[in-house]
Design an enzyme around this catalytic site. Structure first.
Site, PDB file in Angstrom:
ATOM      1  CE  LYS A 274     -18.887 -90.223   1.786  1.00 55.45           C
ATOM      2  NZ  LYS A 274     -19.875 -89.286   1.190  1.00 55.45           N
ATOM      3  CG  ASP A 275     -11.204 -87.985   7.147  1.00 56.24           C
ATOM      4  OD1 ASP A 275     -10.788 -87.247   6.233  1.00 56.24           O
ATOM      5  OD2 ASP A 275     -10.716 -87.977   8.302  1.00 56.24           O
TER       6      ASP A 275
END
Ligand code: NDP
Length: 287
Positions: free
Chosen positions: A167-168
């Site tokens: 997600k980062d």
């Protein structure tokens, strides 16, 4: 051994995290490769450890804030046995597979492992708009949650240890491409002497107005049919070609725009010119 927290790595991020934990009443032990960086933390009340072994021995929870995956491997691997039974929270920026690799190593050595991704700069640590993503062992996450929640808004992404990193990286990719948009617009307008600041302000307002489009495109992707009658591949091909031509006419390279045109051309070549243009997402999947 009480409820101490050990922090490995006192760079910009590790220092901010340590200071925040201290400020919120946590007992901290710190270790850094360059020992001199521990001095201000010792003066502020942290315990310093001369070696990683000493730092690990001191606490049940070990926060890792080193530079990268290679430094994590270099520093933690020799101490696997000492970490057994403890909880390691790895806040180092890594790829999803690197996170999974560290998680597998931890599982092999009886170490409870949580992988983290910090979506904030050091000055934001402790504020609620500092977003920290976590994934991996949920029980371990719940155990250390009170510590993690002092650092910012803590969000558990799921059992797959690679999820927080993924997600980062996805959000950073979106930011990267958005900022490249600023670069292109500024480069084009600079050819007429327009200051970058003026163009940036215009881009900001324009993007703010366009932001809802993102969710509309996402709804088309989730619908999966790409036949909503929205902006088509063929329509968008002409649009992007105009951007490329205008850019070149001003003496500005269009290399940032070319990949978009290429994806549209590939779709048109396979008979999908009538599809919603967002269908280019299918071209991004590597076969
Ligand atoms: P810094 O460059 O400020 O600090 C790096 C830290 O890693 C230092 O403590 C350094 O030790 C240590 N280190 C590097 N290589 C090794 C090694 N081989 N062995 C042992 N220690 C090593 O980086 P940050 O603190 O800013 O970043 C730390 C992590 O946080 C990174 O993964 C970064 O991507 C992530 N992050 C940082 C953000 C930021 O804005 N700063 C934002 C979001 C995430 P030494 O002092 O001895 O050099």
């Amino acid at each position: 051994m009480g409820s101490r927290t050990t922090i490995l790595g006192l760079g910009a991020m590790g220092s901010a995290i340590t200071a925040r934990l201290r400020d919120t009443g946590h007992d901290t032990t710190v270790w850094n490769r360059t020992a001199a960086k521990t001095a201000p933390h010792a003066a502020a009340g942290s315990k310093t450890a001369a070696t990683i072994s000493e730092a690990i021995h001191d606490a049940d929870t070990v926060l890792v804030v080193l530079l990268d995956h290679a430094s994590v491997q270099e520093q933690l691997t020799p101490h696997a046995a000492e970490l057994t039974g403890k909880t390691v929270v790895n806040l180092v920026t890594t790829t999803p597979n690197q996170a999974r690799e560290t998680a597998a190593w931890a599982a092999d050595n009886g170490i409870a492992y949580v992988d983290g991704a910090v979506m904030a700069v050091p000055s934001m640590i402790g504020e609620h708009h500092a977003r920290l993503l976590y994934s991996g062992d949920e029980h371990a996450y719940d155990t250390v949650r009170p510590i993690l929640e002092t650092l910012g808004t803590a969000e558990y992404a799921g059992e797959d240890p690679g999820l927080a990193s993924l997600k980062d990286m996805a959000l950073l990719a979106a930011m990267d491409l958005m900022l490249l948009g600023y670069v292109q617009a500024i480069a084009m307008m600079r050819t007429t002497g327009t200051p970058a600041a003026d163009t940036a302000a215009e881009v900001e307002a324009w993007l703010a107005a366009m932001l809802p489009q993102g969710r509309e495109l996402a709804a088309i992707v989730d619908g999966g049919t790409y036949d909503t009658g929205g902006q088509s591949v063929d329509f968008d091909r002409f649009g992007i070609q105009s951007l490329i031509t205008a850019s070149r006419e001003q003496g500005v390279s269009a290399q940032l725009l070319e990949p978009h045109r290429k994806l549209l051309e590939e779709l048109a070549a396979t008979g999908r010119g009538d599809s919603d243009w967002i269908r280019i997402i299918e071209r991004l999947t590597i076969q």
